[in-house]
Design a protein around this motif. Structure first.
Motif, PDB file in Angstrom:
ATOM      1  N   LYS A  67      55.677 -28.469  -5.021  1.00 15.50           N
ATOM      2  CA  LYS A  67      56.345 -29.396  -4.400  1.00 15.50           C
ATOM      3  C   LYS A  67      56.925 -29.102  -3.222  1.00 15.50           C
ATOM      4  N   ALA A  68      56.898 -30.080  -2.340  1.00 16.81           N
ATOM      5  CA  ALA A  68      57.028 -30.241  -0.648  1.00 16.81           C
ATOM      6  C   ALA A  68      57.839 -30.899  -0.299  1.00 16.81           C
ATOM      7  N   LEU A  69      58.475 -30.410   0.849  1.00 19.95           N
ATOM      8  CA  LEU A  69      60.024 -31.541   1.450  1.00 19.95           C
ATOM      9  C   LEU A  69      59.016 -30.987   2.685  1.00 19.95           C
ATOM     10  N   ILE A  70      58.829 -32.820   3.543  1.00 19.97           N
ATOM     11  CA  ILE A  70      58.228 -32.667   4.995  1.00 19.97           C
ATOM     12  C   ILE A  70      59.397 -33.101   5.736  1.00 19.97           C
ATOM     13  N   VAL A  71      59.724 -32.598   6.896  1.00 21.89           N
ATOM     14  CA  VAL A  71      61.329 -32.601   7.455  1.00 21.89           C
ATOM     15  C   VAL A  71      60.822 -33.596   8.917  1.00 21.89           C
ATOM     16  N   LEU A 140      56.315 -37.136  -8.812  1.00 21.61           N
ATOM     17  CA  LEU A 140      56.329 -36.470  -7.644  1.00 21.61           C
ATOM     18  C   LEU A 140      55.857 -35.437  -7.134  1.00 21.61           C
ATOM     19  N   LYS A 141      55.394 -35.203  -5.201  1.00 17.33           N
ATOM     20  CA  LYS A 141      54.949 -33.864  -5.411  1.00 17.33           C
ATOM     21  C   LYS A 141      56.169 -33.874  -3.877  1.00 17.33           C
ATOM     22  N   LEU A 142      55.690 -35.113  -2.886  1.00 17.10           N
ATOM     23  CA  LEU A 142      55.859 -34.890  -1.275  1.00 17.10           C
ATOM     24  C   LEU A 142      57.376 -35.552  -1.053  1.00 17.10           C
ATOM     25  N   VAL A 143      57.928 -35.599  -0.573  1.00 14.24           N
ATOM     26  CA  VAL A 143      59.287 -36.316   0.060  1.00 14.24           C
ATOM     27  C   VAL A 143      59.483 -36.155   1.835  1.00 14.24           C
ATOM     28  N   ILE A 144      59.789 -36.903   2.048  1.00 12.92           N
ATOM     29  CA  ILE A 144      59.507 -37.314   3.739  1.00 12.92           C
ATOM     30  C   ILE A 144      61.418 -37.780   3.810  1.00 12.92           C
ATOM     31  N   VAL A 145      61.732 -36.260   5.649  1.00 15.34           N
ATOM     32  CA  VAL A 145      62.835 -36.851   5.063  1.00 15.34           C
ATOM     33  C   VAL A 145      63.186 -36.197   6.857  1.00 15.34           C
ATOM     34  N   ARG A 146      64.871 -36.454   7.063  1.00 13.57           N
ATOM     35  CA  ARG A 146      64.713 -36.701   8.584  1.00 13.57           C
ATOM     36  C   ARG A 146      65.877 -35.612   8.607  1.00 13.57           C
ATOM     37  N   ASP A 147      66.851 -35.562   8.124  1.00 17.53           N
ATOM     38  CA  ASP A 147      67.834 -34.483   7.329  1.00 17.53           C
ATOM     39  C   ASP A 147      68.865 -35.183   6.357  1.00 17.53           C
ATOM     40  N   TRP A 149      68.570 -33.961   1.969  1.00  9.02           N
ATOM     41  CA  TRP A 149      68.752 -32.883   1.309  1.00  9.02           C
ATOM     42  C   TRP A 149      67.951 -31.310   1.536  1.00  9.02           C
ATOM     43  N   LEU A 150      68.039 -31.658   3.299  1.00  8.76           N
ATOM     44  CA  LEU A 150      67.960 -29.937   3.717  1.00  8.76           C
ATOM     45  C   LEU A 150      69.820 -29.004   3.495  1.00  8.76           C
ATOM     46  N   THR A 151      70.592 -29.653   3.145  1.00  8.11           N
ATOM     47  CA  THR A 151      71.639 -28.495   2.860  1.00  8.11           C
ATOM     48  C   THR A 151      71.720 -29.364   1.455  1.00  8.11           C
ATOM     49  N   ASN A 171      71.000 -24.353  10.839  1.00  2.00           N
ATOM     50  CA  ASN A 171      69.966 -26.003  10.344  1.00  2.00           C
ATOM     51  C   ASN A 171      68.990 -26.050   9.928  1.00  2.00           C
ATOM     52  N   LEU A 172      68.602 -24.649  10.614  1.00  6.87           N
ATOM     53  CA  LEU A 172      66.590 -24.218  10.205  1.00  6.87           C
ATOM     54  C   LEU A 172      66.810 -23.423   9.324  1.00  6.87           C
ATOM     55  N   MET A 173      67.853 -22.177   9.307  1.00  8.79           N
ATOM     56  CA  MET A 173      68.207 -21.605   8.443  1.00  8.79           C
ATOM     57  C   MET A 173      68.403 -22.502   6.597  1.00  8.79           C
ATOM     58  N   GLN A 174      69.283 -23.171   6.937  1.00  8.44           N
ATOM     59  CA  GLN A 174      69.374 -24.036   5.260  1.00  8.44           C
ATOM     60  C   GLN A 174      68.140 -24.816   4.857  1.00  8.44           C
ATOM     61  N   ALA A 175      67.805 -25.212   6.052  1.00  7.73           N
ATOM     62  CA  ALA A 175      66.002 -25.872   5.641  1.00  7.73           C
ATOM     63  C   ALA A 175      65.267 -24.866   4.992  1.00  7.73           C
ATOM     64  N   ILE A 176      64.857 -23.655   5.387  1.00  7.34           N
ATOM     65  CA  ILE A 176      63.826 -22.737   4.749  1.00  7.34           C
ATOM     66  C   ILE A 176      64.644 -22.903   3.266  1.00  7.34           C
ATOM     67  N   ALA A 177      66.044 -22.295   3.427  1.00  9.62           N
ATOM     68  CA  ALA A 177      66.308 -22.602   2.127  1.00  9.62           C
ATOM     69  C   ALA A 177      66.572 -22.916   1.142  1.00  9.62           C
ATOM     70  N   ARG A 178      65.701 -24.418   1.073  1.00  8.93           N
ATOM     71  CA  ARG A 178      65.274 -25.494   0.535  1.00  8.93           C
ATOM     72  C   ARG A 178      64.111 -24.682  -0.635  1.00  8.93           C
ATOM     73  N   VAL A 179      63.242 -23.849   0.845  1.00 11.86           N
ATOM     74  CA  VAL A 179      62.009 -23.341  -0.506  1.00 11.86           C
ATOM     75  C   VAL A 179      61.760 -22.149  -0.719  1.00 11.86           C
ATOM     76  N   ASN A 180      62.926 -21.636  -0.507  1.00  9.79           N
ATOM     77  CA  ASN A 180      62.849 -19.458  -0.180  1.00  9.79           C
ATOM     78  C   ASN A 180      63.019 -19.227  -1.953  1.00  9.79           C
ATOM     79  N   ARG A 181      62.915 -20.143  -2.979  1.00  8.03           N
ATOM     80  CA  ARG A 181      63.484 -19.536  -4.339  1.00  8.03           C
ATOM     81  C   ARG A 181      62.756 -19.060  -5.092  1.00  8.03           C
TER      82      ARG A 181
END
Length: 300
Positions: A67-71, A140-147, A149-151, A171-181
């Motif tokens: 799945k993917a997150l779109i910011v 559900l595969k894609l979710v678009i967010v602004r702020d 779920w980024l932390t 903020n950038l590092m926190q966002a990347i942490a959402r997908v690096n598991r």
């Protein structure tokens, strides 16, 4: 060129000149941010991003499911990007929160414009969609967010982060942490940059490592592709003398025979089983990181 222009405008929006009056800098930053939002949210650009994103995600899904997150930069752009994506893939849309492939997660109120209202949900509804995103088998595969779920949001099956918003530092590092598991066959996450955050990412990672953070993230997909090609050569060399390519066009019965013959061939090599399993595992991991780069697709 667009990325360079956007990056310079981002810097102007975030940082004021030395000695500038705080109120003046604040007003100028808001004006710059509004200008940037208008550029990033231009409908022609959104349509192009949507087309590229859909193609990229579908190709990536062919490699391994995830799945993917779109910011996105603003709530308006979140909705516009959603509309552009479902225009390309109408079957991804469903008004029922319990169904559909793509959703927008954002806060809002009854005072928001009508085009935003279908995406404004209360806390319970947002949580229910979050539970869907965390479930690997849910459509559900894609979710678009602004702020949001980024932390703090943890969904291990997320394998890709599409960034179309200026982000820096923590903020950038926190966002990347959402997908690096690391999760099942997923060796790590992939970040797709539509806005030009490479230099900000390097600075954020430098701060992270200086603070005691461990690990060596891959900053460039070229590194993953190069490692993948190296592992492919190792596996290919181990099979030298055995024409495994016959398997690609063979019928079912022949394929079963070829698998047995390949097993015997590998077992006939010195420490063949252990070496082959190790190298194929590494090949799979580097391939997953590199796909859908053309070099990965060339050996698919």
């Amino acid at each position: 060129l667009v990325k360079q222009f956007v990056q310079r405008l981002v810097e102007a929006a975030v940082f004021g000149g030395a000695g500038d009056d705080i109120d003046v800098v604040e007003d100028q930053s808001k004006a710059n941010w509004s200008c940037l939002e208008a550029i990033v949210g231009n409908q022609h650009r959104i349509d192009n991003v949507a087309q590229d994103l859909v193609n990229h995600f579908e190709t990536r899904q062919e490699i391994f499911d995830g799945k993917a997150l779109i910011v996105a930069m603003s709530r308006r752009i979140c909705v516009a990007l959603y509309d552009a994506i479902v225009a390309l893939r109408p079957d991804w849309h469903d008004p029922d929160d319990a169904k559909g492939v793509i959703k927008v997660i954002m806060t809002g109120s009854s005072a928001d414009p009508q085009f935003m209202q279908p995406h404004v949900r209360n806390k319970e509804a947002r949580r229910a969609i979050g539970d869907r995103l965390k479930e690997p088998e849910d459509p559900l595969k894609l979710v678009i967010v602004r702020d949001m779920w980024l932390t703090g949001f943890d969904a291990p099956c997320l394998h890709t982060l599409y960034i179309d918003k200026p982000m820096k530092g923590h903020n950038l590092m926190q966002a990347i942490a959402r997908v690096n598991r690391v999760y099942k066959d997923k060796p790590g996450g992939l970040v797709v940059d539509y806005i030009g955050i490479a230099s900000d990412l390097k600075r954020a990672l430098a701060t992270y490592t200086e603070g005691g953070g461990k690990g060596q993230p891959t900053l460039d997909i070229n590194q993953a592709a190069t490692a993948m090609q190296e592992k492919f050569e190792v596996v290919d060399q181990m099979l030298s003398g055995f024409d495994y390519r016959r398997y690609i066009t063979a019928d079912t019965a022949t394929k079963l025979t070829l698998i047995l013959e390949a097993e015997e061939f590998i077992l006939g090599l010195e420490d063949g089983k252990q070496r082959f399993i190790r190298e194929v595992t590494l090949l799979g991991k580097t391939f997953a990181l590199a796909a859908p780069d053309e070099r990965a697709m060339a050996i698919k």
